[in-house]
Scaffold this motif. Structure first.
Motif, PDB file in Angstrom:
ATOM      1  N   THR A 141      43.119  37.178  44.824  1.00 33.43           N
ATOM      2  CA  THR A 141      43.614  35.826  44.549  1.00 33.43           C
ATOM      3  C   THR A 141      44.642  35.800  43.415  1.00 33.43           C
ATOM      4  OG1 THR A 141      41.563  35.484  43.315  1.00 33.43           O
ATOM      5  CG2 THR A 141      41.708  34.475  45.483  1.00 33.43           C
ATOM      6  N   ALA A 142      45.028  36.990  42.918  1.00 31.71           N
ATOM      7  CA  ALA A 142      46.102  37.016  41.924  1.00 31.71           C
ATOM      8  C   ALA A 142      47.381  36.434  42.523  1.00 31.71           C
ATOM      9  CB  ALA A 142      46.346  38.453  41.447  1.00 31.71           C
ATOM     10  N   ALA A 143      47.615  36.680  43.796  1.00 34.11           N
ATOM     11  CA  ALA A 143      48.863  36.207  44.398  1.00 34.11           C
ATOM     12  C   ALA A 143      48.651  35.453  45.699  1.00 34.11           C
ATOM     13  CB  ALA A 143      49.799  37.383  44.653  1.00 34.11           C
ATOM     14  N   ARG A 144      47.410  35.404  46.153  1.00 38.18           N
ATOM     15  CA  ARG A 144      47.187  34.775  47.449  1.00 38.18           C
ATOM     16  C   ARG A 144      45.925  33.921  47.356  1.00 38.18           C
ATOM     17  NH1 ARG A 144      46.280  40.168  47.174  1.00 38.18           N
ATOM     18  NH2 ARG A 144      47.766  41.613  48.100  1.00 38.18           N
TER      19      ARG A 144
END
Lengths: 497, 208, 249
Positions: free
Chosen positions: A472-475
């Motif tokens: 979930t850092a980027a998505r």
């Protein structure tokens, strides 16, 4: 085999010499490269250009698949009788007036070349671009012995002048653009025209005049070899600029360092590889110059020819039945140009002189997988490399194989399993049994609490806990549904199967 | 124990018992093109490399060579010892011809404006000329050091495919396969003609 | 034509748990075409994530369970190119590595009868028009394993072209990986994210309302990025489009 015969077993390339090991893991090195927007632009432009060229010239060959299969089978045949073929190659080279040396590893090859250069009374050599001599760190070893090695390929010259490391097999300076090269030449080439522009034509002309005297006066040249023909003792160097021809023709002494896997059984086999290599590599129907020589030719070219046959971990690669076909590689670099990972990280992230998909399988096998443990994971397994490989090396399968080798090595060497290994074992235990899996699904469904029920973000989780936070850092992550598929099936079709 | 023995022993222990691997050669050896089309294809592919193609009948070779050298302003030319003298008959008195029997110093080659040679074989599909050091081609250095190479290719030396060419070549000779002028793609993968080898290549196709 | 066939659905662990609509849609399409669909409840996971991360020994019981579950069926269909790729190209290798040659043989036999949904529809059932209606603009990401491991070619696109109301918009650089790669997305998160950003740029360039694919895992990755950037573009599995008859999904 008795314990005293351990030295007869294949060994990996030694540490402390050459350029097969990076100082950082791939993900760490990649992070640096990804942050360099200029680098990403340079790479994106260059790889897109070469991909298009390759596709055009491969597309016009009606029997491309048959050529690939021939290339694959010739190389497989070669590996199956590598010992006999090398002996035959040696015989023919010697019969044609050459001298053959055998090197167990980088250190031995470097000392052989150093000794030969000294014996020729030289304190400098001109070099043809060669992966093998970079792999063993020959230039550094020669420098330690007071011998200057001058790279003559344009890209290698750029790398040498800038004190940089190569980042591509074919185009080692692919990460630099014309403006950067102009600035470098203006700073480092003695007597260069101060009005030099960044037109590649002018830059090539500057390199020509810089190296001209050196070619005409050099006593010793060092080259690699693309192919060595066992049947005839013929060596082949495939190139574009003519620097190869200069080195192979003008100096009195020629020293060729060749990996033992570069042997091919017959002269006729060249009819396959001379079609596969240029189209895959530079995207040309044929490269400008291919030089073929057999020992010493009276009145034409060098008076002394030395062939150094290099192991340096290759026999260790050979000993792995799955990984063995890595040795089929003809160093065309087509796999680099199509690799979505390479295209974004560039070659330096791989830490070794062999970058890209082929490097991700070759380097760990040459050094032992634990010395390059992050490389087999530097791939999404998308398979684009396998599709373009002219000798059909199944790179994705070998990557998966090396990952298993790494995990098993960790299992052997560590008293305490890695957190990943514990997680994987737990997941496997759960998934091996449908009952346990259903219980786990219930637990996953509890993750619904992490997602919003209403508003525009409904159905999405924006931050996961623990190791899943990397996701979930980027998505966003999907919010688990109220009902799994199997619950729906049981509810609506209950007992139907 | 010698390194040779060690490496060979390692190979044997790495391989263990292995079954022989059959070689599969299902690729094309020749092409459907007739003789005229082969020559056309060769001319077209050479031209793609930004080499210049000239056509001449046997009686017009000398004039064609002379015209190429005049156009280039070449005043000094090297030829190998076995190069047919009649093909130099049209050169003007202002062009100095140096005949190499293997003895011209490299510096003299470097000062020569051009070299004129024959060729052993040519390959249509790849636009390649192959030199094998025969008397009309000379040693490798003479076609390398001068900046301009004029190569006379007899039409009947042109084969269609790489396999056809390899079958005709003698591996005991020094072989140079040339496909266009020297080139590099090392800067941004832009192809630039002309680095260390001859920057200009003229190919004269004779007959057909 | 091979209608009235009996098909075992391998729904995949991911669709089972997180994307049950994909499983339901697969059932709907197959049943509409006259197939008898069964769902063997002992199924769990193909083990691909384990194999691709190096845990082949841990994957062995999963392979064993997959083979035992599905070997009695004539046809196995899964809505995932990569899971079918794992069954077809990895299961026998896992068994052989563990020295279980008998299992490897059985795994090869099951693999030869296991199909990705579009393969099954086009090759086995001989159907290119499944009678779907989907009035949306769609761009299709072909996914690497469908494309290169299975070689499904343009079968998914053929199916989509025959969906009523659907406007198919060509995805630039379609064949380039989205950057998911299983644990690659976690181990090499920066590279994965860079690849995702380019894929999202290409999807947005089409102007499509929907990005479709045949793999829930790639869709989860692409969809996660599209959602994070609040692009408004939805990700939908091919099966869901093929199941739609009234524009819903």
């Amino acid at each position: 085999m008795s314990p005293g015969d351990r030295r007869l077993l294949p060994v990996h390339a030694p540490r402390g010499v050459g350029m097969l090991r990076g100082s950082q893991s791939f993900p760490d090195a990649a992070r640096t490269a990804l942050a360099d927007t200029q680098l990403r632009r340079n790479l994106g432009h260059a790889t897109a250009t070469i991909r298009a060229k390759r596709a055009a010239v491969v597309g016009e060959v009606a029997d491309w698949e048959e050529l690939r299969e021939a290339g694959r089978s010739i190389k497989a045949d070669t590996m199956a009788r590598l010992d006999d073929l090398l002996i035959q190659l040696e015989e023919r080279v010697v019969a044609a007036g050459g001298v053959v040396h055998w090197a167990r590893d980088a250190d031995e090859a470097n000392s052989i070349v150093t000794r030969l250069v000294r014996a020729a009374g030289a304190d400098e050599v001109v070099k043809v671009k060669s992966m093998a001599t970079q792999e063993i760190g020959l230039n550094e070893a020669l420098a330690d012995a007071g011998i200057a090695a001058y790279e003559t390929d344009l890209a290698e010259l750029i790398i040498q002048l800038s004190g940089d490391r190569p980042s591509h097999i074919l185009v080692p300076a692919i990460h630099k653009n014309r403006a950067e090269i102009r600035a470098l030449f203006a700073r480092t080439l003695p007597g260069v025209d101060p009005d030099l522009t960044d037109d590649p034509r002018e830059l090539a002309a500057a390199a020509r005049s810089h190296l001209r005297r050196r070619f005409l006066s050099a006593k010793v040249a060092v080259s690699g070899a693309n192919f060595g023909v066992a049947e005839t003792g013929t060596l082949a160097v495939v190139e574009s600029e003519g620097n190869g021809r200069m080195c192979l023709t003008l100096p009195r002494t020629l020293i060729t360092v060749m990996g033992i896997e570069k042997v091919v059984p017959t002269f006729r086999d060249l009819e396959v590889f001379l079609q596969l290599l240029p189209r895959s590599s530079t995207g040309e129907r044929m490269n400008p110059y291919t030089s073929l020589w057999t020992g010493v030719h009276a009145g034409d070219g060098p008076e002394a020819f030395h062939l150094v046959l290099l192991d340096n971990g290759r026999t260790a690669v050979l000993s792995d039945e799955v990984g063995r076909e890595t040795l089929h590689c003809i160093r065309c670099s087509a796999c680099l140009n199509v690799c979505p990972v390479y295209e974004r990280t560039g070659g330096h992230a791989y830490g070794s002189v062999y970058p890209g998909p082929i490097g991700a399988i070759l380097s760990p096998q040459l050094t032992g997988v634990e010395d390059n443990a992050s490389l087999p994971y530097a791939s999404t397994l998308c398979g684009a490399c396998y599709d373009v490989c002219p000798v059909k090396i199944d790179i994705p399968s070998i990557l998966v194989h090396l990952r298993a080798e790494h995990v098993e090595a960790q299992r052997r060497e560590r008293r305490v399993p890695t957190p990943e290994a514990i997680l994987m074992a737990a997941a496997a235990w759960t998934l091996a049994d449908p009952g346990r899996w259903q219980n786990a699904q219930t637990a996953i469904r509890a993750g619904r609490a992490l997602g919003r029920r209403r508003d525009k973000d409904a159905g999405r989780i924006r931050a996961l806990p623990g190791p899943l936070a990397a996701w979930t850092a980027a998505r966003d992550a999907p919010r688990p549904p109220a009902e799994t598929f199997r619950q729906w099936w049981a509810r609506t079709r209950g007992g139907a199967s | 124990m010698s390194s040779r023995d060690v490496v060979l022993a390692r190979i044997r222990s790495a391989l263990g018992p292995v079954a022989p691997v059959p070689t599969v050669r299902a690729y094309r050896r020749d092409s459907d093109l007739d003789e005229v089309a082969v020559v056309e294809r060769f001319a077209e592919r050479v031209d793609d490399y930004r080499a210049t193609v000239h056509r001449a009948d046997p009686g017009g070779v000398a004039a064609t060579i002379a015209a190429i050298l005049v156009a280039a302003g070449a005043r000094s030319v090297v030829v190998p010892e076995g190069f047919p003298e009649r093909w130099l008959a049209a050169l003007g008195d202002d062009v100095a011809v140096a005949c190499d029997g293997g003895d011209l110093p490299t510096d003299e080659l470097d000062r020569a404006a051009a070299v004129v040679t024959g060729c052993a074989i040519a390959i249509a599909e790849t636009g390649t000329i192959v030199l094998d050091g025969s008397a009309d081609q000379g040693r490798r250095a003479i076609t390398l050091v001068p900046d301009h190479h004029v190569c006379v290719v007899a039409a009947d030396r042109i084969v269609a495919t790489v396999p056809e060419a390899i079958a005709l070549l003698d591996p005991t000779r020094p072989l140079t396969m040339i496909s266009g002028p020297s080139a590099t793609s090392d800067i941004e993968l832009d192809r630039v003609e002309g680095v260390h080898g001859p920057r200009t290549l003229d190919v004269v196709i004779v007959g057909a | 034509m091979n209608r009235g066939s009996s098909v075992a659905l391998f729904v995949t662990c991911l669709a089972d748990t997180l994307f049950p609509d994909v499983g339901r849609a697969t059932v709907a399409v197959l049943e509409r075409l006259g197939c008898q669909v069964v769902f063997p409840p002992s199924q769990t996971c193909c083990g691909q994530a384990h194999v691709n991360t190096g845990y082949q020994r841990d994957a062995l019981p999963l392979v064993r369970n997959f083979v035992a579950t599905f070997e009695r069926y004539d046809a196995v269909v899964a809505p995932s190119g990569s899971c079918v790729g794992s069954v077809r190209h990895q299961h026998a290798i896992v068994a052989e590595r563990a020295g279980d040659n008998a299992l490897a043989e059985r795994a090869r036999a099951v693999a030869s009868r296991t199909f990705e949904l579009s393969e099954y529809l086009v090759d086995r059932l001989g159907v290119t028009d499944v009678g779907a209606t989907y009035p949306h603009t769609v761009t299709y990401h072909p996914t690497c394993h469908s494309l290169r491991m299975l070689g499904v070619g343009d079968k998914p696109l053929t199916l989509l072209r025959n969906v009523r109301g659907l406007t198919l918009l060509a995805l630039p650089a379609a064949e380039e990986c989205c950057g998911f790669g299983g644990t690659f997305a976690m181990k090499n998160v920066d590279t994965s994210t860079a690849m995702l950003a380019d894929k999202i740029g290409d999807v947005l360039a089409t102007g499509a309302e929907v990005c479709a694919a045949s793999d829930s895992s790639c869709l989860m990755h692409i969809g996660g990025g599209l959602s994070r950037l609040r692009t408004g573009v939805r990700t939908v599995h091919l099966a869901e489009i093929l199941a739609a008859t009234d524009g819903a999904a």
